[in-house]
Design a protein around this motif. Structure first.
Motif, short mmCIF file in Angstrom:
data_model
loop_
_atom_site.label_atom_id
_atom_site.label_comp_id
_atom_site.label_asym_id
_atom_site.label_seq_id
_atom_site.Cartn_x
_atom_site.Cartn_y
_atom_site.Cartn_z
N GLY A 1 0.84 -1.20 0.00
CA GLY A 1 0.00 0.00 0.00
C GLY A 1 0.87 1.24 0.00
O GLY A 1 0.54 2.27 -0.57
N TYR A 2 2.03 1.11 0.63
CA TYR A 2 2.93 2.27 0.71
C TYR A 2 3.71 2.41 -0.58
O TYR A 2 3.84 3.48 -1.16
N SER B 1 0.46 2.04 -4.40
CA SER B 1 -0.88 1.68 -3.88
C SER B 1 -1.83 1.14 -4.95
O SER B 1 -2.61 0.27 -4.65
N PRO B 2 -1.79 1.60 -6.24
CA PRO B 2 -2.83 1.07 -7.16
C PRO B 2 -2.85 -0.45 -7.24
O PRO B 2 -3.92 -1.05 -7.29
N ILE C 1 -8.70 -2.24 -13.40
CA ILE C 1 -9.01 -0.96 -12.75
C ILE C 1 -7.85 0.00 -12.92
O ILE C 1 -8.04 1.20 -13.15
N VAL C 2 -6.62 -0.55 -12.79
CA VAL C 2 -5.47 0.37 -12.94
C VAL C 2 -4.58 -0.21 -14.04
O VAL C 2 -3.58 -0.87 -13.77
N THR D 1 -11.29 3.06 -14.48
CA THR D 1 -12.68 2.95 -13.98
C THR D 1 -13.64 3.79 -14.84
O THR D 1 -14.85 3.73 -14.63
N ASN E 1 -10.26 5.40 -6.43
CA ASN E 1 -10.14 4.99 -7.82
C ASN E 1 -11.52 4.84 -8.48
O ASN E 1 -11.92 3.75 -8.85
N GLU F 1 -1.48 9.44 -3.96
CA GLU F 1 -1.73 8.06 -3.52
C GLU F 1 -3.16 7.64 -3.83
O GLU F 1 -4.10 8.44 -3.67
N MET F 2 -3.33 6.37 -4.26
CA MET F 2 -4.67 5.87 -4.57
C MET F 2 -5.24 5.10 -3.38
O MET F 2 -4.57 4.25 -2.80
N GLN G 1 -0.97 4.32 2.44
CA GLN G 1 -1.18 5.56 1.67
C GLN G 1 -1.19 6.78 2.60
O GLN G 1 -0.55 7.79 2.32
#
Lengths: 297, 340, 251, 400
Positions: free
Chosen positions: A262-263, A266-267, B137-138, B147, D175, D201-202, D214
């Protein structure tokens, strides 16, 4: 210094997440050891437990710890009920059908819990110790949420008590023998039906415990449960399916990995976690604590 | 008149002719009154989902491998064709290329899956579904428009623009019938038999020279291609595709369609799709329809698992075979009593 | 035809097979008998390729097939039936036999799946041969019935028909008469003789002495993993060691 | 042959059962359709209640002469959340089966985007309540918006940040279609006005468990202020975690907070959270200072006994005003004529004059900046200028 700050900021929540996955992992490991099946409904039970916990908090106006205790007991009996009336009947046909039956249960439980409790995120009561929600560590000046620390402590207590229950108590012994070979166990007086029911009970209770502990960190909703259930199974496989201690380690790894990914970027957070799971499943089929996941022949 | 109906062969032909005539005429009947247009659209979706369920059935019903990530192949098929078409490739080549991509992706997931135990295969396919959805999605370089979702131009087949439901209807009907015929041919073929044998008993199949892994992979790849093809049809019917339509919900829908209809039977998936679509339409008006729909998927799957593992058509054929056996046993009884 | 010389197999401590050698001559029905737990089925599985012997050699017409995988052994012309019936339950009886003929069915994927003329012609041939085999075991009018709905005896016969599918040189039968009534057993003996006359060697592992005495030409007796006796049925019938092993020593 | 026969008999069964369920043709009337998350008691409930309130009023007072107004609604959720495929099905049912003239589609931009083409081709008026700019760029002339387009908020926001010389901005975005476009517009505008983005950040959609990484990254990028764009109702956990992890600076939000979110964040932590909106939600009708909005809240309160907790009430109210004005001036219920008339409309709405004459199918073009003070009711949002004068703003670190 701020690297240490970063580590602490990520370590505690990651560890807390890992503990909750570990709790789910223990349930899945116990189940697999006992009846060689996988429980897809774990996520829904976690969500249900969290939502029941929330309604108890609101209804009886009691703190997080007390409501969690009540929820653990309720979900234990829900787990037993599910096993005795539904899973045992399906299991008689073949253990393959149990995988789909639990998937069906997950759909039923999550839709019923959304219909009754509503499908948005609730706010859970947090734990307040001597007046403040955070433990402030001054030399690194980082605030850590008390509920994280409490969650980690409670999870470890639960893990240790399960360990003691299985190794020290007579019923625990019966459960482990039934897990090794149900026919042999049955011949020496162990009622396999009872042990299977208790396994499901423990699994559901641990899941709900995890769900409630996560409340303060992520809010309570059925959706949270589903994500946690899958990760619990993932952790169990990582640690070597059927081995309880492996499941705890697997869960902790998944929790840390997810927070760190996540750090980093993150996507692709969930893609990395599941990809790691696939890599482990295929390259290290025995998992860390060596349990068979490969089909011979 | 009575004599004609007594003769079985003629009766079959008459039923066939009547049904074909009705099938060809349906779009005209439905478009005559306006609300019929909606139901024609529903029927088109039945064709698309029936193809996907039949595809899934090849893997779960006929080859005994569970697949909880069917939506992944469905979305690769859909996005693959749409992206290729947007690049200007004519539809036919775009579809073929997309099917190749799906086949390769299917092969990539089939090889490791072939050696996994049933339960772990369930977890692995679920993980594959989640990964593909996350990538949609990404997407790298934003090719799937993330999206925001992608609008799909009308399907143009050899220059013929199929945009309205009544035009698409014939194309979808023919594709579904072709897919069913292909599945029928596949099962009755030597490869199909080997896949089914590998499902029923791994040891016995091995002992007779059936390379179990190879046939499991073949079944998975064939199943992926058909689900991918259904994805392509879905894209051109729905005219808008976005990652949330290909989430885990789709895999469970395909699973319950195949299981309800009868996994391991030819018409099971089609029957299951019709029944599930009827449930979907009945629930459409209810508030919280989505939740009741998910609840009905759960109840359907649970009922199938607990009471009729071979689904509705399995139930019908069971009753039929039991009658044949009983008749044979009775004949044999008389023969033995008379004989001994 | 088939020769097993000095086979040893140790199951974590238990010496299941202890220096056993047997020989099956061409075109004969040979039986392997012995009290329960004598290691008959283990030896049977060594021949069928399920277990790899610790030492010793298994040869078929001089070709060494020790430790080969089951589907390789099938290519050498050895097929088998199972003590615990392993039929393809979801398929019809005819299809079960057709799968038995799997190895001599050379078609590439596309020819096969798209039912080309070559495939349809080959399919008609193999179906006829399969019906022939079903007629051989008396199941011809059950061809369309799914294997799981057949009676126990019929399933046993179907297993034999399936094993004959790839016209093997050697047919291994693992307790074919288990669970059959008297009438079915006599019927089985006649069918085994017909199969023998078709030029297929048969090796039977069996408990039922009456069946063995009735149909077998040569008999090996195995006891606690070792050779005990070899000979024709009447030699074995009054061989002292065999009676002792079966009925326990008189003293 | 047997197989083919079975296939065709099966299809026969399907068609007969579907044929039976066909609807009949309706007589002359104005039909309004809606699809949304029917069981949800938040925005969607407010929308449906307002529509029913107007429909009842129109029929009682005969505002459109002898035309009766009918209302059809369908659910478009899947697994608890609004779903594009279910929305497409609901839209098709409204258009083909109920033959509606006007559709009010939900406030989620990806839903409006998915169904826009379909509704536009069927020449049915589609009033969207979402904020994202994307579905307005598709050139659909039957689709209108009665809420404020995000793109028009961004210039005001970057100007304010520049004014308070908050040059380093950390970005947290969810997102979804709406938030992605908002983020892209903001980044473009920020580059133009010289702000630099220090973190981007997502956040995972709902049900995501991993926002810790995040949030930590955003704080450690040492920003002057943080800009969060997420779906309505999901700001609570993010703002709470930012404050819990020790971030004391200003937080700008893409959308106003709902009152439940304000309570969950806590009065002390919500201080310094700013947002741009033409109107704000109130807990009680009396708190509302704007005269027009007060009557709106009062009318809703008189009928349903509760004051709506979200600013959706104003968006849906403006949508109904648009319908009322359009049908009255067009004096017909045919969608084509209504569509032709709307381009000339200019009338009073909840956030000032609603001006459709600019030809962009939009009606609002500006918004004020509000800041939650944490005191009083609903976190007591006050104008940014007034908030800066009070001592509350000193508790918040204006720059790093």
């Amino acid at each position: 210094m701020d690297f240490l700050k970063l580590v602490l900021q990520l370590l505690i929540p990651g560890l807390c997440l890992g503990c909750v996955y570990g709790l789910n992992g223990i349930g899945s490991a116990l189940l697999y050891k006992g009846s060689h099946t996988i429980n897809n409904a774990q996520g829904a039970i976690v969500g249900l437990g969290a939502l029941i916990g929330y309604s108890i908090q609101q209804g009886l106006k009691i703190g997080l710890i007390a409501s969690t205790a009540i929820v653990v007991v309720i979900t234990f009996f829900i787990g037993v009920f599910l096993q005795v009336f539904i899973i045992s009947r399906v299991e008689r046909r073949s253990s393959m059908y149990v995988v789909i039956a639990t998937l069906a249960l997950s759909l039923i439980i999550s839709s019923i819990s959304m219909l009754t409790f509503g499908s948005w995120t609730f706010e859970s009561a947090t734990i307040i110790i001597h007046g403040s929600k955070y433990l402030h560590i001054n030399f690194v000046n980082v605030d850590i949420l008390w509920s994280n620390i409490i969650a980690i402590i409670i999870s470890f207590i639960a893990m240790i008590s399960i360990h003691l229950f299985l190794n020290r108590t007579s019923f625990g012994m019966a459960m482990r023998s039934a897990a090794m070979d149900s026919f042999a166990a049955e011949s020496c007086g162990v009622s396999v039906v009872k042990t299977r029911a208790v396994t499901w009970g423990i699994m559901a209770a641990l899941g709900a415990l995890g769900g409630c502990l996560m409340g303060p960190l992520f809010g309570i909703s059925a959706g949270i449960g589903i994500a946690m259930g899958n990760k619990g199974n993932t952790g169990a496989v990582l640690g070597g399916y059927g081995n309880m201690y492996g499941a705890i380690i697997g869960g902790l790894i998944i929790g840390m990995v997810e927070t760190i990914f996540g750090y980093i970027y993150s996507p692709y957070q969930s893609a990395f976690t599941y990809a790691l799971f696939l890599v482990f499943l295929l390259l290290l089929p025995k998992g860390i604590m060596n349990e068979k996941a490969i089909e011979e022949g | 008149m009575k004599k004609i109906f007594k003769n079985k062969k003629i009766r079959n032909i008459i039923i066939m002719v009547v049904t074909i005539a009705l099938l060809m005429v349906t779009p005209v009947i439905f478009t005559s009154f306006r609300s019929g247009n909606y139901y024609l659209n529903v029927i088109n979706y039945v064709f698309v989902y029936a193809i996907a369920a039949t595809g899934l059935n090849i893997m779960t019903g006929y080859s005994g491998q569970i697949n909880l990530g069917g939506a992944a192949y469905f979305s690769v098929g859909a996005y693959g064709t749409v992206i290729l078409c947007n690049l200007g490739i004519p539809t036919i080549f775009a579809v073929l290329l997309a099917m190749l991509i799906v086949a390769f992706f299917g092969f990539l997931t089939a090889v490791p899956a072939a050696k996994l135990k049933y339960h772990f295969l369930a977890l692995a396919t679920m993980a594959v579904g989640e990964i593909v959805n996350n990538i949609l999605i990404v997407s790298p370089g934003g090719i799937t428009n993330d999206t925001h979702g992608m609008f799909v131009k009308a399907l143009d087949l050899f220059g013929l623009k199929l945009s309205k439901d009544s035009q698409l209807y014939y194309f979808l009907l023919i594709s579904m019938v072709l897919c069913l015929l292909f599945t029928f041919a596949f099962i009755k073929s030597h490869t199909g038999r080997a896949c089914i044998a590998a499902r029923d008993s791994v040891d016995a199949a091995g002992a007779f020279g059936v390379d179990v892994k190879k046939y499991k992979i073949i079944a998975t790849v064939v199943s992926c291609i058909m689900i991918g093809f259904a994805g392509f049809l879905f894209a051109y019917l729905n005219r808008y595709i976005s990652p949330d339509t290909f989430a885990a919900g789709k895999s469970t829908m395909f699973m319950s369609m195949t299981m309800l209809g009868g996994s391991g039977t030819l018409f099971g998936p089609l029957l299951g799709t019709i029944l599930i679509t009827i449930i979907m339409e009945v629930l459409r008006g209810l508030p919280g329809a989505g939740l009741y729909l998910q609840l009905s998927y759960g109840l359907v799957l649970l009922a199938v698992m607990m009471f009729m593992p071979f689904g509705v058509s399995g139930l019908i054929s069971n009753i039929k075979t039991k009658r044949i056996i009983k008749k044979k046993r009775m004949e044999e009884m008389e023969k033995n009593n008379v004989g001994s | 035809m088939l020769e097993v010389s000095h086979a040893f197999l140790n199951f974590n401590g238990l010496q299941a097979i202890n220096d056993v050698s047997i020989k099956v001559n061409d075109g004969t029905i040979t039986a392997m008998i012995g009290p329960n737990g004598a290691g008959k089925t283990t030896l049977f599985n060594i021949i069928a390729g399920v277990y790899k012997p610790d030492s010793g050699v298994v040869t078929l017409d001089g070709v060494d097939i020790t430790g080969k995988k089951p589907f390789e052994i099938c290519n050498y012309g050895i097929t088998r039936t199972y003590q615990v019936i392993k039929l393809f339950t979801g398929m019809s009886a005819l299809d079960n036999v057709l799968v038995g003929m799997h190895i001599n069915y050379k078609l590439n994927f596309f020819q096969d799946v798209f039912h080309t003329k070559k495939m349809r012609q080959l399919e008609k041939e193999t179906k006829e041969r399969a019906m022939e085999l079903l007629r051989l075991v008396g199941l011809e009018d059950y061809a369309g019935v799914t294997a799981s709905s057949l009676s126990y005896g019929q399933q046993r016969l179907l297993e034999i028909a399936r094993a004959l599918g790839s016209n093997p040189k050697l047919l291994l039968l693992d307790e074919p008469a288990a669970g059959m009534n008297l009438k079915e057993k006599n019927d089985l003996c006649d069918r085994l003789r017909i199969i023998k006359n078709m030029g297929i060697t048969i090796l039977i592992v069996e408990h039922d002495m009456s069946l063995v005495m009735n149909v077998a030409e040569e008999i090996f007796v195995i006891n606690s993993g070792k050779n005990l006796a070899y000979g024709t049925p009447d030699e074995i019938a009054n061989n002292k060691d065999v009676i002792e092993a079966y009925l326990g020593s008189g003293d | 042959m047997r197989i083919i026969k079975k296939l065709f008999v099966l299809l026969l069964l399907a068609f007969v059962s579907v044929l039976v369920a066909c609807g009949s043709k309706g007589e002359e009337s104005l039909k309004i359709g809606y699809f949304g998350n029917l069981p949800e008691a938040g925005d969607c409930l407010v929308q449906r209640n307002t529509i029913k309130l107007f429909v009842e009023k129109w029929n009682k007072e005969k505002t459109f002469g002898d035309v009766t107004v009918e209302y059809y609604e369908y659910d478009n959720t899947n697994n608890g959340a609004q779903d594009t495929e279910m929305s497409i099905k609901a839209a098709q049912k409204l258009i083909n089966q109920d033959q509606v003239d006007i559709i009010i589609s939900a406030q989620l931009s990806n839903i409006i985007q998915a169904t826009g083409q379909l509704i536009n081709d069927a020449e049915v008026i589609d009033i969207g309540l979402g904020l994202s700019a994307t579905w307005m760029q598709q050139g659909w002339d039957y689709v209108y918006r009665t809420a404020l387009n995000n793109d028009y908020q961004v210039p005001g926001m970057t100007a304010k940040m520049k004014e308070l010389n908050q040059n380093d901005v950390a970005l947290l975005y969810q997102n979804t279609d709406n938030c992605l476009t908002f983020r892209d517009t903001f980044k473009a505008e920020a580059a133009k006005s010289g702000l630099n983005i220090v973190a981007d950040e997502m956040l995972p959609a709902e049900g995501g468990t991993g926002i810790t990484g995040q949030v930590t990254k955003a704080i450690n990028s040492n920003p002057d202020c943080i800009f969060i764009t997420a779906m309505g109702g999901s700001f609570g956990t993010v703002v709470k975690q930012l404050r819990q992890s020790g971030y004391k600076g200003m937080i700008y939000l893409g959308q106003p907070l709902t009152t439940t979110e304000v309570d969950s964040i806590g009065s002390e932590e919500v201080n310094g959270v700013a947002m741009f909106s033409p109107y704000i939600a109130y807990n009680r009708v009396e708190d509302c200072k704007n005269e027009f909005c007060k009557n709106v809240l009062q009318a809703y309160f008189d009928k349903y006994g509760t004051c709506p907790q979200t600013d959706m009430i104003y968006k849906i109210w403006d949508a109904m005003l648009l319908i009322e004005n359009a049908v009255k001036t067009a004096k017909s219920t045919d969608a084509k004529e209504i569509q032709a008339v709307i381009k000339t409309l200019k009338f009073q709405g909840c956030a000032g004059t609603m001006d459709f004459t600019r030809g962009s199918n939009e009606c609002y073009f500006g918004a004020q900046a509000w800041v939650y003070t944490g005191q009083g009711v609903a976190g007591g949002p006050t104008l940014l200028e007034d908030w800066l004068k009070t001592d509350l703003s000193s508790k918040v670190k204006m720059t790093k």
